[in-house]
Scaffold this motif. Structure first.
Motif, PDB file in Angstrom:
ATOM      1  N   PRO A  39       5.105  16.325  -5.234  1.00 16.74           N
ATOM      2  CA  PRO A  39       4.267  17.355  -3.186  1.00 16.74           C
ATOM      3  C   PRO A  39       3.517  16.772  -2.663  1.00 16.74           C
ATOM      4  O   PRO A  39       4.447  17.045  -1.119  1.00 16.74           O
ATOM      5  CB  PRO A  39       2.931  18.383  -4.165  1.00 16.74           C
ATOM      6  N   MET A  40       3.160  15.955  -2.695  1.00 14.44           N
ATOM      7  CA  MET A  40       2.180  14.886  -1.560  1.00 14.44           C
ATOM      8  C   MET A  40       3.322  14.210  -0.938  1.00 14.44           C
ATOM      9  O   MET A  40       3.676  13.620   0.644  1.00 14.44           O
ATOM     10  CB  MET A  40       1.618  13.752  -1.971  1.00 14.44           C
ATOM     11  N   GLN A  41       4.365  13.759  -1.437  1.00 16.76           N
ATOM     12  CA  GLN A  41       5.590  13.005  -0.626  1.00 16.76           C
ATOM     13  C   GLN A  41       6.647  14.079  -0.313  1.00 16.76           C
ATOM     14  O   GLN A  41       6.936  14.051   1.397  1.00 16.76           O
ATOM     15  CB  GLN A  41       6.699  12.548  -1.557  1.00 16.76           C
ATOM     16  N   GLU A  42       7.174  15.366  -0.424  1.00 15.39           N
ATOM     17  CA  GLU A  42       7.430  17.260   0.059  1.00 15.39           C
ATOM     18  C   GLU A  42       6.939  17.050   0.782  1.00 15.39           C
ATOM     19  O   GLU A  42       7.001  17.934   2.211  1.00 15.39           O
ATOM     20  CB  GLU A  42       7.418  17.613  -0.948  1.00 15.39           C
ATOM     21  N   PHE A  43       5.509  17.577   0.889  1.00 10.74           N
ATOM     22  CA  PHE A  43       5.186  18.519   1.683  1.00 10.74           C
ATOM     23  C   PHE A  43       3.876  18.076   3.076  1.00 10.74           C
ATOM     24  O   PHE A  43       2.808  18.058   3.791  1.00 10.74           O
ATOM     25  CB  PHE A  43       4.095  19.422   0.973  1.00 10.74           C
ATOM     26  N   MET A  44       3.190  16.412   2.191  1.00  2.85           N
ATOM     27  CA  MET A  44       2.951  15.448   3.028  1.00  2.85           C
ATOM     28  C   MET A  44       3.443  14.473   3.769  1.00  2.85           C
ATOM     29  O   MET A  44       2.995  14.129   4.777  1.00  2.85           O
ATOM     30  CB  MET A  44       1.406  14.943   2.540  1.00  2.85           C
ATOM     31  N   GLY A  45       4.567  14.181   3.663  1.00  2.00           N
ATOM     32  CA  GLY A  45       5.808  13.276   4.445  1.00  2.00           C
ATOM     33  C   GLY A  45       5.194  11.829   4.077  1.00  2.00           C
ATOM     34  O   GLY A  45       5.193  11.130   4.528  1.00  2.00           O
ATOM     35  N   LEU A  46       4.935  11.634   2.830  1.00  2.00           N
ATOM     36  CA  LEU A  46       4.203  10.815   2.379  1.00  2.00           C
ATOM     37  C   LEU A  46       5.421  10.084   1.154  1.00  2.00           C
ATOM     38  O   LEU A  46       6.116  10.328   0.864  1.00  2.00           O
ATOM     39  CB  LEU A  46       3.045  10.401   1.557  1.00  2.00           C
ATOM     40  N   SER A  47       5.668   8.288   1.410  1.00  2.00           N
ATOM     41  CA  SER A  47       6.625   7.678   1.023  1.00  2.00           C
ATOM     42  C   SER A  47       5.443   7.207  -0.148  1.00  2.00           C
ATOM     43  O   SER A  47       4.116   6.886  -0.454  1.00  2.00           O
ATOM     44  CB  SER A  47       7.021   6.272   2.107  1.00  2.00           C
ATOM     45  N   HIS A  48       6.862   6.369  -0.966  1.00  2.00           N
ATOM     46  CA  HIS A  48       6.060   5.872  -1.855  1.00  2.00           C
ATOM     47  C   HIS A  48       5.313   4.478  -1.114  1.00  2.00           C
ATOM     48  O   HIS A  48       3.925   4.288  -2.095  1.00  2.00           O
ATOM     49  CB  HIS A  48       7.017   5.100  -3.339  1.00  2.00           C
ATOM     50  N   THR A  49       5.767   3.538  -0.581  1.00  2.00           N
ATOM     51  CA  THR A  49       4.889   2.656  -0.206  1.00  2.00           C
ATOM     52  C   THR A  49       3.328   3.189   0.929  1.00  2.00           C
ATOM     53  O   THR A  49       2.424   2.742   0.113  1.00  2.00           O
ATOM     54  CB  THR A  49       5.618   1.974   0.951  1.00  2.00           C
ATOM     55  N   GLN A  50       3.483   4.766   1.052  1.00  3.05           N
ATOM     56  CA  GLN A  50       2.149   4.928   2.411  1.00  3.05           C
ATOM     57  C   GLN A  50       1.353   5.142   0.968  1.00  3.05           C
ATOM     58  O   GLN A  50       0.061   5.341   1.207  1.00  3.05           O
ATOM     59  CB  GLN A  50       3.002   6.164   2.883  1.00  3.05           C
ATOM     60  N   ILE A  51       1.644   6.066  -0.124  1.00  5.60           N
ATOM     61  CA  ILE A  51       0.882   6.137  -1.307  1.00  5.60           C
ATOM     62  C   ILE A  51       0.149   5.315  -1.726  1.00  5.60           C
ATOM     63  O   ILE A  51      -0.942   4.904  -2.078  1.00  5.60           O
ATOM     64  CB  ILE A  51       1.622   6.744  -2.418  1.00  5.60           C
ATOM     65  N   GLY A  52       0.919   4.455  -2.055  1.00 15.28           N
ATOM     66  CA  GLY A  52       0.272   2.922  -2.414  1.00 15.28           C
ATOM     67  C   GLY A  52      -0.302   1.781  -1.938  1.00 15.28           C
ATOM     68  O   GLY A  52      -1.187   1.781  -2.561  1.00 15.28           O
ATOM     69  N   VAL A  53      -0.260   1.943  -0.524  1.00 15.59           N
ATOM     70  CA  VAL A  53      -1.005   1.798   0.531  1.00 15.59           C
ATOM     71  C   VAL A  53      -2.813   2.040   0.010  1.00 15.59           C
ATOM     72  O   VAL A  53      -3.005   1.523   0.449  1.00 15.59           O
ATOM     73  CB  VAL A  53      -0.138   1.095   1.306  1.00 15.59           C
ATOM     74  N   ALA A  54      -2.341   3.412  -0.052  1.00 13.41           N
ATOM     75  CA  ALA A  54      -3.297   4.496   0.114  1.00 13.41           C
ATOM     76  C   ALA A  54      -4.419   3.444  -1.349  1.00 13.41           C
ATOM     77  O   ALA A  54      -5.553   3.917  -1.256  1.00 13.41           O
ATOM     78  CB  ALA A  54      -3.452   5.732   0.571  1.00 13.41           C
ATOM     79  N   MET A  55      -3.791   3.890  -2.215  1.00 10.69           N
ATOM     80  CA  MET A  55      -4.329   3.742  -3.435  1.00 10.69           C
ATOM     81  C   MET A  55      -5.228   2.291  -4.044  1.00 10.69           C
ATOM     82  O   MET A  55      -6.451   2.224  -4.055  1.00 10.69           O
ATOM     83  CB  MET A  55      -3.251   3.539  -4.730  1.00 10.69           C
ATOM     84  N   SER A  56      -4.157   0.964  -2.642  1.00  5.05           N
ATOM     85  CA  SER A  56      -4.511  -0.465  -2.710  1.00  5.05           C
ATOM     86  C   SER A  56      -5.815  -0.750  -1.977  1.00  5.05           C
ATOM     87  O   SER A  56      -6.367  -1.107  -2.291  1.00  5.05           O
ATOM     88  CB  SER A  56      -2.792  -1.263  -2.403  1.00  5.05           C
ATOM     89  N   ILE A  57      -6.294  -0.423  -0.983  1.00  9.18           N
ATOM     90  CA  ILE A  57      -6.744  -0.357  -0.268  1.00  9.18           C
ATOM     91  C   ILE A  57      -8.703   0.103  -0.582  1.00  9.18           C
ATOM     92  O   ILE A  57      -9.260  -0.364  -0.724  1.00  9.18           O
ATOM     93  CB  ILE A  57      -6.150   0.681   1.340  1.00  9.18           C
TER      94      ILE A  57
END
Length: 425
Positions: A39-57
């Motif tokens: 749902p984060m990808q579908e409704f917040m428009g986030l890619s795998h990379t964007q979610i991964g970068v957020a988790m990494s930071i």
């Protein structure tokens, strides 16, 4: 039992219960991907990379946040830090529910890491230690972990229920995020009224003790840094955690490979990340202590099994497979990894790390061991965005298997080191 003793015990368990409630809810927003990755990808428009970068930071901030907490955790009362951190999570969650732009999303994830890992977690650990005497430490922390896992599961399933009830759409995700935000906000208010101020005598004692131990501590840190065995164990933890980071991607894989509905993917994510924590930990500890009598040996065996399962899973014809088999295999891999996480610091005793440098050894182990959380999510997410479809997931699974193979080899080396130490002694 005297009335004063009973009153003291009541206050102790009320405080403990309050801390457990907070511990079971404070990470829900920071790990929103556990139940709502798709749902984060579908409704917040986030890619795998964007979610991964957020988790990494957020992982980097958490890593150094633990160190920064030393500056204030012994100087500011828990009655201020605990409610403030929970309230900070609440406000950050309200902002996240607006589905902000990606730069703001990153900022919110940074704040979530600050409130949870820099403010709440060190304060909670210190408070739990002070609540129990020397004979109660194991029991207190054991109950805390079990209660935290139970709260994790209950709160996550409630949020998933809200998401499903509202149609598994953008409104449902927003409502679930608001639920995740409001719960810690309510607990913040409860904590403010139920927690007592730290005793001034305790705070003064902590500060005096810190000054007295400063010069001695510097020497112990250098001794730990020069200890080869500490680094060996730390990198073994590193490889376990590198595989653990990849478990997150079983969630979108099931959706992409088997067209699993979003709500069912969320339920799987909760089981994969929370329920298995309660199951795998005790089992891993029991086998380590009662059967193999060696945490290093247990880790080596599990590394080998996980590596084999990941390679086989990567090569299976998923397009023609049944979904049940896919879920069983991925949950089995996760169960092994969670059982490894429960004992991955235990080899510190096996390699005979001196007791006087235990604190420094654990600090080095935590810094090195948890380091993958600061970059592996971005690595795995980047692979999935560059290589679309099942092929990308196969690469991720092979990378995870590679870490497991290196971990197995390192475990064998550590076992050989332990044998040499026994011969020399």
């Amino acid at each position: 039992m005297a009335e004063s003793t009973k009153k003291r015990l009541d206050k102790k368990w009320i405080s403990f219960g309050t801390l457990m409630l907070g511990a079971g809810t404070i990470y829900k927003l920071g790990f929103l991907k556990d139940a709502f990755y798709v749902p984060m990808q579908e409704f917040m428009g986030l890619s795998h990379t964007q979610i991964g970068v957020a988790m990494s930071i957020a992982g980097w901030i958490s890593t150094f946040g633990f160190l920064a907490a030393i500056l204030f955790v012994d100087r500011i009362s828990k009655k201020i830090l605990i409610p403030a951190s929970l309230l900070g999570i609440c406000i950050s969650g309200l902002a996240l529910a607006t589905f902000p732009s990606y730069p703001v999303f990153l900022l919110i994830y940074c704040l979530l890491a600050v409130f949870a890992d820099m403010l709440y977690w060190p304060t909670m650990l210190k408070t739990v230690r002070l609540l129990g005497n020397e004979d109660e430490q194991g029991r207190m922390f054991g109950i805390l972990e079990a209660g935290r896992g139970l709260m994790d599961t209950i709160v996550a399933f409630c949020a998933l229920g809200i998401f499903s009830a509202l149609g598994s759409n953008a409104a449902g995700l927003r409502a679930a995020i608001l639920f995740y935000a409001i719960v810690p906000g309510v607990i913040a208010i409860i904590a403010y009224f139920l927690l007592e101020n730290d005793k001034k005598a305790d705070l003064a004692h902590d500060r005096e003790g810190a000054k007295a131990e400063k010069s001695k501590g510097n020497g112990l840190i250098m001794q730990a840094l020069k200890n080869k065995n500490i680094w060996l164990v730390s990198f073994n933890v590193f490889f376990v955690y590198s595989v653990y980071c990849g478990l997150t991607y079983f969630i979108p894989f099931l959706k992409d490979a088997y067209a699993l509905p979003a709500a069912l993917v969320g339920a799987y994510g909760i089981i994969n990340q929370y329920a298995l924590k309660m199951l795998g930990g005790p089992i891993g500890g029991f086998i380590t202590d009662k059967v193999l009598r060696s945490a290093t040996k247990y880790l080596g065996i599990c590394f080998a099994i996980v590596a084999a399962m990941l390679v086989i899973f990567a090569c299976l014809p998923h397009q023609s497979m049944g979904i049940i088999l896919g879920m069983v295999i991925t949950l089995s891999i996760s169960a092994f990894v969670f059982s490894m996480r429960a004992v991955f610091f235990a080899p510190m005793d096996e390699v005979k790390v001196p007791r006087e440098i235990t604190g420094s050894a654990m600090s080095i182990g935590s810094f090195i061991g948890y380091l993958p959380g600061a970059f592996m999510y971005a690595v795995y997410g980047g692979i999935l965005d560059k290589v679309e479809g099942i092929a990308g997931y196969r690469i991720v699974f092979i990378v995870m298997a590679s870490f497991a193979v290196v971990g197995c080899l390192l475990s064998m080396y550590i076992l050989n080191t332990i044998k040499k130490q026994k011969v020399e002694n």
